[in-house]
Design an enzyme around this catalytic site. Structure first.
Site, short mmCIF file in Angstrom:
data_model
loop_
_atom_site.label_atom_id
_atom_site.label_comp_id
_atom_site.label_asym_id
_atom_site.label_seq_id
_atom_site.Cartn_x
_atom_site.Cartn_y
_atom_site.Cartn_z
CG ASP A 30 -2.13 0.89 1.02
OD1 ASP A 30 -3.08 0.58 1.28
OD2 ASP A 30 -1.65 2.23 0.97
N GLY A 91 -15.53 3.19 4.29
CA GLY A 91 -14.36 3.97 3.89
C GLY A 91 -13.48 3.41 2.81
CD GLN A 92 -14.89 -0.04 -2.15
OE1 GLN A 92 -15.80 -0.48 -1.72
NE2 GLN A 92 -14.09 -0.72 -3.31
CG HIS A 98 -8.75 -2.57 -1.99
ND1 HIS A 98 -9.76 -1.90 -2.81
CD2 HIS A 98 -8.68 -2.05 -0.87
CE1 HIS A 98 -10.12 -0.82 -2.11
NE2 HIS A 98 -9.49 -0.83 -0.79
P1 5GP Z 1 -9.76 1.88 0.79
O1 5GP Z 1 -9.78 3.10 1.50
O2 5GP Z 1 -10.38 2.01 -0.69
O3 5GP Z 1 -10.20 0.68 1.34
O4 5GP Z 1 -8.12 1.64 0.24
C1 5GP Z 1 -7.36 2.02 -0.79
C2 5GP Z 1 -5.88 2.06 -0.45
O5 5GP Z 1 -5.21 1.96 -1.75
C3 5GP Z 1 -5.48 2.92 0.39
O6 5GP Z 1 -4.80 2.11 1.62
C4 5GP Z 1 -4.44 3.57 -0.28
O7 5GP Z 1 -3.15 4.00 0.55
C5 5GP Z 1 -4.14 2.69 -1.51
N1 5GP Z 1 -3.59 3.47 -2.69
C6 5GP Z 1 -4.43 4.37 -3.46
N2 5GP Z 1 -3.73 4.57 -4.53
C7 5GP Z 1 -2.67 3.84 -4.70
C8 5GP Z 1 -1.47 3.73 -5.54
O8 5GP Z 1 -1.60 4.33 -6.60
N3 5GP Z 1 -0.63 2.78 -5.18
C9 5GP Z 1 -0.65 1.77 -4.29
N4 5GP Z 1 0.17 0.99 -4.26
N5 5GP Z 1 -1.62 2.05 -3.21
C10 5GP Z 1 -2.52 3.05 -3.46
#
Ligand code: 5GP
Ligand code: ZN
Length: 112
Positions: A30, A91-92, A98
């Protein structure tokens, strides 16, 4: 899906710090890590959220892939957390399914 950030990562169009890949899943660190170990496991096919799938084998594989990686990286015995955030209240922020895996420190409960 061409506009999806994580589909672009799977395709190699956006770089990512890859940990593991097979025919079904892709795992990478991440970019905004919330623990000493924080990686994501995603399906290679585009699925927007947990609400959009009934594929038990694929969802199960995400989880078992996370545990295998945690073992391989050496923090499984101490423990870790796997989390799927779903939609706004969950919180997505990235709408490609993922599984987060976080470890390497004591994690508080309940989450905020
Ligand atoms: P969510 O909030 O949708 O559950 O998590 C999305 C995750 O994707 C976040 O923890 C964020 O840091 C990660 N993320 C967002 N953009 C990128 C990216 O371009 N590369 C990587 N490796 N992680 C990302
Ligand atoms: Zn996608």
């Amino acid at each position: 899906m061409s506009s999806c950030l994580f589909c672009k990562i799977v395709a190699g169009d956006i770089p990512a710090d890859k940990i593991y890949e097979d025919e079904d899943v892709f795992a990478f660190h991440d970019i905004g890590k919330q623990a000493p170990h924080h990686f994501l496991v995603i399906p290679k096919i585009h699925i927007a959220s947990l609400n959009e799938t009934n594929d038990a084998a694929l969802v199960g594989k995400l989880t078992l892939t996370a545990s295998k990686i945690a073992k391989d990286l050496g923090f499984a015995d101490e423990g870790y957390r796997v989390v799927m955030n779903c939609n706004d209240h969950g919180g997505q922020t990235v709408y490609h399914l993922h599984l987060h895996c976080l470890g390497g420190r004591v994690l508080s409960w309940p989450p905020g």
